[in-house]
Design a protein around this motif. Structure first.
Motif, PDB file in Angstrom:
ATOM      1  N   PRO A  76      -2.603  16.968   8.172  1.00  0.00           N
ATOM      2  CA  PRO A  76      -3.837  16.435   8.758  1.00  0.00           C
ATOM      3  C   PRO A  76      -3.578  15.785  10.106  1.00  0.00           C
ATOM      4  O   PRO A  76      -2.427  15.578  10.508  1.00  0.00           O
ATOM      5  N   ARG A  77      -4.657  15.441  10.795  1.00  0.00           N
ATOM      6  CA  ARG A  77      -4.544  14.701  12.053  1.00  0.00           C
ATOM      7  C   ARG A  77      -4.381  13.204  11.804  1.00  0.00           C
ATOM      8  O   ARG A  77      -3.887  12.474  12.654  1.00  0.00           O
ATOM      9  N   LEU A  78      -4.817  12.742  10.629  1.00  0.00           N
ATOM     10  CA  LEU A  78      -4.816  11.315  10.316  1.00  0.00           C
ATOM     11  C   LEU A  78      -4.815  11.153   8.800  1.00  0.00           C
ATOM     12  O   LEU A  78      -5.368  11.981   8.071  1.00  0.00           O
ATOM     13  N   VAL A  79      -4.171  10.078   8.326  1.00  0.00           N
ATOM     14  CA  VAL A  79      -4.175   9.746   6.903  1.00  0.00           C
ATOM     15  C   VAL A  79      -4.783   8.359   6.740  1.00  0.00           C
ATOM     16  O   VAL A  79      -4.343   7.399   7.375  1.00  0.00           O
ATOM     17  N   VAL A  80      -5.819   8.265   5.909  1.00  0.00           N
ATOM     18  CA  VAL A  80      -6.478   6.984   5.616  1.00  0.00           C
ATOM     19  C   VAL A  80      -6.192   6.659   4.158  1.00  0.00           C
ATOM     20  O   VAL A  80      -6.545   7.425   3.262  1.00  0.00           O
ATOM     21  N   ILE A  81      -5.544   5.515   3.899  1.00  0.00           N
ATOM     22  CA  ILE A  81      -5.045   5.194   2.561  1.00  0.00           C
ATOM     23  C   ILE A  81      -5.647   3.887   2.060  1.00  0.00           C
ATOM     24  O   ILE A  81      -5.642   2.879   2.772  1.00  0.00           O
ATOM     25  N   ASP A  82      -6.149   3.921   0.822  1.00  0.00           N
ATOM     26  CA  ASP A  82      -6.598   2.704   0.163  1.00  0.00           C
ATOM     27  C   ASP A  82      -5.366   1.871  -0.213  1.00  0.00           C
ATOM     28  O   ASP A  82      -4.360   2.415  -0.676  1.00  0.00           O
ATOM     29  N   ALA A  83      -5.449   0.568   0.021  1.00  0.00           N
ATOM     30  CA  ALA A  83      -4.304  -0.291  -0.296  1.00  0.00           C
ATOM     31  C   ALA A  83      -4.009  -0.319  -1.786  1.00  0.00           C
ATOM     32  O   ALA A  83      -2.862  -0.532  -2.199  1.00  0.00           O
ATOM     33  N   GLU A  84      -5.011  -0.098  -2.633  1.00  0.00           N
ATOM     34  CA  GLU A  84      -4.827  -0.083  -4.086  1.00  0.00           C
ATOM     35  C   GLU A  84      -5.069   1.326  -4.595  1.00  0.00           C
ATOM     36  O   GLU A  84      -6.163   1.866  -4.470  1.00  0.00           O
ATOM     37  N   LEU A  85      -4.047   1.924  -5.185  1.00  0.00           N
ATOM     38  CA  LEU A  85      -4.115   3.290  -5.689  1.00  0.00           C
ATOM     39  C   LEU A  85      -3.867   3.294  -7.195  1.00  0.00           C
ATOM     40  O   LEU A  85      -3.195   2.401  -7.727  1.00  0.00           O
ATOM     41  N   PRO A  86      -4.390   4.286  -7.896  1.00  0.00           N
ATOM     42  CA  PRO A  86      -4.208   4.311  -9.362  1.00  0.00           C
ATOM     43  C   PRO A  86      -2.753   4.479  -9.794  1.00  0.00           C
ATOM     44  O   PRO A  86      -2.390   4.075 -10.900  1.00  0.00           O
ATOM     45  N   ASP A  87      -1.913   5.053  -8.951  1.00  0.00           N
ATOM     46  CA  ASP A  87      -0.515   5.269  -9.314  1.00  0.00           C
ATOM     47  C   ASP A  87       0.435   4.620  -8.306  1.00  0.00           C
ATOM     48  O   ASP A  87       1.546   5.115  -8.085  1.00  0.00           O
ATOM     49  N   GLY A  88       0.020   3.506  -7.708  1.00  0.00           N
ATOM     50  CA  GLY A  88       0.888   2.820  -6.755  1.00  0.00           C
ATOM     51  C   GLY A  88       0.059   1.993  -5.787  1.00  0.00           C
ATOM     52  O   GLY A  88      -1.014   1.495  -6.142  1.00  0.00           O
ATOM     53  N   ASP A  89       0.540   1.857  -4.561  1.00  0.00           N
ATOM     54  CA  ASP A  89      -0.221   1.127  -3.544  1.00  0.00           C
ATOM     55  C   ASP A  89      -0.060   1.820  -2.204  1.00  0.00           C
ATOM     56  O   ASP A  89       0.908   2.558  -1.965  1.00  0.00           O
ATOM     57  N   GLY A  90      -1.011   1.585  -1.323  1.00  0.00           N
ATOM     58  CA  GLY A  90      -1.031   2.251  -0.028  1.00  0.00           C
ATOM     59  C   GLY A  90       0.127   1.868   0.864  1.00  0.00           C
ATOM     60  O   GLY A  90       0.597   2.691   1.664  1.00  0.00           O
ATOM     61  N   PHE A  91       0.628   0.627   0.761  1.00  0.00           N
ATOM     62  CA  PHE A  91       1.748   0.198   1.594  1.00  0.00           C
ATOM     63  C   PHE A  91       3.005   0.995   1.267  1.00  0.00           C
ATOM     64  O   PHE A  91       3.734   1.431   2.161  1.00  0.00           O
ATOM     65  N   SER A  92       3.240   1.203  -0.029  1.00  0.00           N
ATOM     66  CA  SER A  92       4.411   1.997  -0.436  1.00  0.00           C
ATOM     67  C   SER A  92       4.279   3.439   0.020  1.00  0.00           C
ATOM     68  O   SER A  92       5.252   4.043   0.492  1.00  0.00           O
ATOM     69  N   LEU A  93       3.066   3.992  -0.099  1.00  0.00           N
ATOM     70  CA  LEU A  93       2.854   5.365   0.352  1.00  0.00           C
ATOM     71  C   LEU A  93       3.090   5.493   1.846  1.00  0.00           C
ATOM     72  O   LEU A  93       3.732   6.453   2.306  1.00  0.00           O
ATOM     73  N   CYS A  94       2.607   4.539   2.619  1.00  0.00           N
ATOM     74  CA  CYS A  94       2.831   4.571   4.062  1.00  0.00           C
ATOM     75  C   CYS A  94       4.323   4.509   4.370  1.00  0.00           C
ATOM     76  O   CYS A  94       4.814   5.230   5.249  1.00  0.00           O
ATOM     77  N   GLY A  95       5.060   3.652   3.652  1.00  0.00           N
ATOM     78  CA  GLY A  95       6.502   3.567   3.861  1.00  0.00           C
ATOM     79  C   GLY A  95       7.209   4.881   3.564  1.00  0.00           C
ATOM     80  O   GLY A  95       8.138   5.271   4.288  1.00  0.00           O
ATOM     81  N   LEU A  96       6.759   5.585   2.502  1.00  0.00           N
ATOM     82  CA  LEU A  96       7.357   6.885   2.176  1.00  0.00           C
ATOM     83  C   LEU A  96       7.089   7.911   3.277  1.00  0.00           C
ATOM     84  O   LEU A  96       7.964   8.720   3.611  1.00  0.00           O
ATOM     85  N   LEU A  97       5.886   7.881   3.833  1.00  0.00           N
ATOM     86  CA  LEU A  97       5.560   8.823   4.906  1.00  0.00           C
ATOM     87  C   LEU A  97       6.415   8.549   6.143  1.00  0.00           C
ATOM     88  O   LEU A  97       6.880   9.482   6.805  1.00  0.00           O
ATOM     89  N   ARG A  98       6.639   7.287   6.455  1.00  0.00           N
ATOM     90  CA  ARG A  98       7.448   6.955   7.628  1.00  0.00           C
ATOM     91  C   ARG A  98       8.919   7.308   7.430  1.00  0.00           C
ATOM     92  O   ARG A  98       9.650   7.500   8.413  1.00  0.00           O
ATOM     93  N   ALA A  99       9.346   7.431   6.181  1.00  0.00           N
ATOM     94  CA  ALA A  99      10.740   7.790   5.913  1.00  0.00           C
ATOM     95  C   ALA A  99      10.957   9.295   5.854  1.00  0.00           C
ATOM     96  O   ALA A  99      12.102   9.750   5.752  1.00  0.00           O
TER      97      ALA A  99
END
Length: 368
Positions: A76-99
């Protein structure tokens, strides 16, 4: 003067023929998809993204997002993430994407349901491009998506144009977030600085502060550059998003309507002093501050930049004075003066018309 000089102001919701509201997001489509992770995929957000030419794609949580992003052909051109996810949290997901080297370049917006003191620092620590707190305006998400589509290489610098992303839309979206940076016009003399949800400085045509910011929104046009990063220099004023939307945007919408339907900004006007003398008893005392700026050489734009009244008010005042006949096009006065000059000096005596090539001689006297 506010209540007396101008006609009734147009409705803030009115869209001029051939123009658009100051918050109308229609424009050239940006294209591409936007991945929405979690509950940020509200119908209003989806609709705003589609209006900007993006294709919104929704997934429920971290696993679905990582699976979707695992295909480099459909990034995608952009990813918009909810901070609270059913299987984790948006901050962790953002960290995984940056890695992940394959997707580390993707812009990421984090959206939290509640304001938390540590969230801003946490969002910066995981490399989020922006952190927003509910209630989030769908138009702000669409504007940030368009801005992030103009990223300059690997830098945190973005190029845009006022024709496709008007400055007022940009400011509104930037003040919804928490980041700091600077916006610089490339085709005109102007810039403004934002810091943690506040506008703190602006310059335009030799002015600085809130006056410069208003004029920048009214007259600034063309390409501009948004540079994110620490802005530590001392500001000249402070403006939050609520003040922008409640006080600045309505005046800007009035100004846009006048620009489309009213006097051309390039028009040169001068004063009809006879008419002014007749109308003066019905005009407020401070009208002279507007009238004196029309000398036949200044354009309407130049007058608005010099007048100390708010731009929309001064524009409405000039329009009203034109309707009263106090202000007239300078070219009409110039043509009248040229006609007088070409007529030559006035003649006091008109010579008698001649009937022949030579004047008739008196008859010879006869002898009696």
């Amino acid at each position: 003067m506010v209540a007396y000089l101008h006609a009734a102001p147009p409705s803030a919701s009115a869209t001029p023929a051939g123009g658009r509201s100051a918050l109308d997001l229609s424009g050239e489509a940006a294209g591409g998809s936007v991945l929405l992770v979690g509950e940020v995929s509200r119908p209003a957000v989806m609709q705003a993204l589609r209006a900007e030419g993006f294709e919104p794609v929704h997934v429920e949580g971290m696993r679905d997002a990582l699976a979707r992003l695992g295909s480099p052909e459909a990034l995608p051109r952009l990813v918009v993430i909810d901070a609270e996810l059913p299987d984790g949290d948006g901050f962790s997901l953002c960290g995984l994407l940056r890695a992940d080297a394959k997707v580390e370049h993707l812009p990421v917006l984090l959206v939290a349901r509640h304001q938390e003191e540590f969230h801003r620092d946490l969002a910066a620590g995981v490399g989020a491009d922006e952190y927003l707190v509910e209630p989030v305006d769908a138009r702000d998400v669409a504007v940030l998506a368009r801005l992030k589509a103009g990223r300059r290489g690997e830098e945190d610098v973005y190029d845009a144009h006022s024709g496709t992303l008007p400055l007022v839309h940009l400011v509104r979206a930037l003040l919804a977030g928490v980041r700091s940076g600077r916006v610089t016009l490339s085709e005109d003399t102007g810039a403004f600085t934002f810091r943690h949800g506040l506008l703190v400085d602006a310059s335009f045509h030799g002015e600085r502060g809130s006056l410069a910011f208003r004029r920048l929104l009214c007259f600034g046009a063309g390409g501009y550059t948004v540079t994110f990063g620490p802005e530590l220099h001392r500001g000249s004023f402070s403006m939050d998003r609520a003040y922008l939307c409640e006080q600045v945007v309505p005046d800007l919408e009035r100004f846009e309507v006048l620009r489309v339907r009213g006097l051309p900004l390039a028009a040169r006007l001068t004063v009809d002093f006879n008419r002014l003398a007749r109308e003066l008893p019905t005009l407020p005392e401070d009208v002279e501050q507007v009238v004196r700026l029309f000398d036949g050489r200044r354009t309407v734009r130049a007058m608005l930049l010099e007048c100390r009244f708010p731009e929309a008010l001064a524009y409405e005042a000039a329009t009203r004075l034109f309707m009263l006949g106090v202000l007239v096009p300078a070219i009409l006065v110039e043509e009248r003066e040229r006609a007088r000059e070409s007529a030559g000096p006035p003649r006091l005596f008109e010579p008698a018309p001649l009937t022949g090539d030579a004047p008739a001689s008196d008859p010879e006297p006869t002898a009696s």
